[in-house]
Enzyme design. Structure first.
Site, mmCIF file in Angstrom:
data_model
loop_
_atom_site.group_PDB
_atom_site.id
_atom_site.type_symbol
_atom_site.label_atom_id
_atom_site.label_comp_id
_atom_site.label_asym_id
_atom_site.label_seq_id
_atom_site.Cartn_x
_atom_site.Cartn_y
_atom_site.Cartn_z
ATOM 1 N N GLY A 92 0.853 -1.223 -0.046
ATOM 2 C CA GLY A 92 -0.028 -0.192 0.035
ATOM 3 C C GLY A 92 0.966 1.086 0.021
ATOM 4 C CD GLN A 93 6.904 2.809 0.479
ATOM 5 O OE1 GLN A 93 7.205 1.372 0.243
ATOM 6 N NE2 GLN A 93 7.570 3.826 0.838
ATOM 7 C CB THR A 94 0.898 5.990 -2.497
ATOM 8 O OG1 THR A 94 0.885 6.675 -1.188
ATOM 9 C CG2 THR A 94 -0.357 4.831 -2.521
ATOM 10 C CB VAL A 95 4.816 8.839 -0.575
ATOM 11 C CG1 VAL A 95 6.124 10.024 -0.659
ATOM 12 C CG2 VAL A 95 3.665 9.694 -1.095
ATOM 13 C CG HIS A 99 5.363 7.858 4.935
ATOM 14 N ND1 HIS A 99 6.018 7.578 3.884
ATOM 15 C CD2 HIS A 99 4.272 7.644 4.950
ATOM 16 C CE1 HIS A 99 5.105 7.124 2.989
ATOM 17 N NE2 HIS A 99 3.881 7.025 3.587
ATOM 18 C CG HIS A 101 -0.007 6.966 7.374
ATOM 19 N ND1 HIS A 101 -0.366 7.777 6.742
ATOM 20 C CD2 HIS A 101 1.054 6.172 6.711
ATOM 21 C CE1 HIS A 101 -0.452 7.462 5.365
ATOM 22 N NE2 HIS A 101 0.737 6.582 5.412
HETATM 23 P P1 5GP Z 1 1.718 5.667 1.858
HETATM 24 O O1 5GP Z 1 0.488 5.379 0.945
HETATM 25 O O2 5GP Z 1 2.778 5.894 1.113
HETATM 26 O O3 5GP Z 1 2.066 5.095 3.247
HETATM 27 O O4 5GP Z 1 1.238 7.297 2.285
HETATM 28 C C1 5GP Z 1 1.441 8.362 1.561
HETATM 29 C C2 5GP Z 1 0.582 9.555 2.427
HETATM 30 O O5 5GP Z 1 1.379 10.888 1.847
HETATM 31 C C3 5GP Z 1 -0.929 9.601 1.703
HETATM 32 O O6 5GP Z 1 -1.732 9.290 3.119
HETATM 33 C C4 5GP Z 1 -0.986 10.793 1.139
HETATM 34 O O7 5GP Z 1 -2.139 11.722 1.642
HETATM 35 C C5 5GP Z 1 0.298 11.780 1.755
HETATM 36 N N1 5GP Z 1 0.833 12.510 0.758
HETATM 37 C C6 5GP Z 1 1.017 12.674 -0.355
HETATM 38 N N2 5GP Z 1 1.454 13.629 -1.105
HETATM 39 C C7 5GP Z 1 1.418 14.696 -0.010
HETATM 40 C C8 5GP Z 1 1.609 15.860 0.100
HETATM 41 O O8 5GP Z 1 2.267 16.643 -0.856
HETATM 42 N N3 5GP Z 1 1.655 16.479 1.422
HETATM 43 C C9 5GP Z 1 1.142 15.907 2.412
HETATM 44 N N4 5GP Z 1 1.144 16.369 3.651
HETATM 45 N N5 5GP Z 1 0.997 14.657 2.379
HETATM 46 C C10 5GP Z 1 0.975 13.923 1.160
#
Ligand code: 5GP
Ligand code: ZN
Length: 137
Positions: A92-95, A99, A101
């Protein structure tokens, strides 16, 4: 990494709403907030996922997480708090910049993670653990 959104946030090249920062970590609000107080704690250096964290960064990110978790507890008094952390697309990683949550939680808040427990026999758990022990550095 210039095309990484969290590197851009760390560098101040794109705006973010910060809660806390120190030399190695940054806690800021998730723009995709699930519940009020939903924060991300990112490492400042570009490290893609948990496999790349050295001991110093791993310690730093959890020190910050514990600190801002206490702030979330004090500020919102949520019924619970979930730590969520994804490594890889399948998880589920998108960035792709490490990090955590921190999501304040409430009964019936709609956040769900399916948890299909298989409850294997002990012998299977022993075999799985042996495989992991053999892989430890
Ligand atoms: P992942 O799915 O990788 O665990 O979570 C990435 C998170 O980064 C998502 O919940 C998304 O809302 C958050 N996110 C993506 N782009 C940005 C941004 O430009 N600024 C902030 N504050 N959050 C972001
Ligand atoms: Zn990055």
């Amino acid at each position: 990494m210039s095309d990484c959104v969290f590197c851009q946030i760390v560098a101040g090249r794109i705006p973010s709403t910060k809660v806390h920062e120190d030399e190695l970590t940054l806690a800021f609000m998730d723009i995709g907030e699930v519940n009020p107080g939903h924060m991300l704690v990112a490492v400042k250096p570009h490290v893609e996922n948990i496999y790349g964290l050295d001991e110093t960064l791993a310690a730093a990110v959890f020190r910050t997480a514990a600190r801002v978790a206490r702030a979330a507890q004090k500020a919102y008094a949520p019924e619970g708090l979930t730590l969520y952390q994804a490594n890889g697309v399948a998880a589920g990683q998108t960035v792709f910049h490490f990090h955590l949550h921190l999501v304040p939680r409430y009964a019936h808040d709609g956040m769900r993670l399916s948890w299909p427990a298989k409850n294997p026999p002990r012998a299977q758990l022993e075999a799985n653990a042996a495989r992991l022990r053999a892989a430890l550095d």
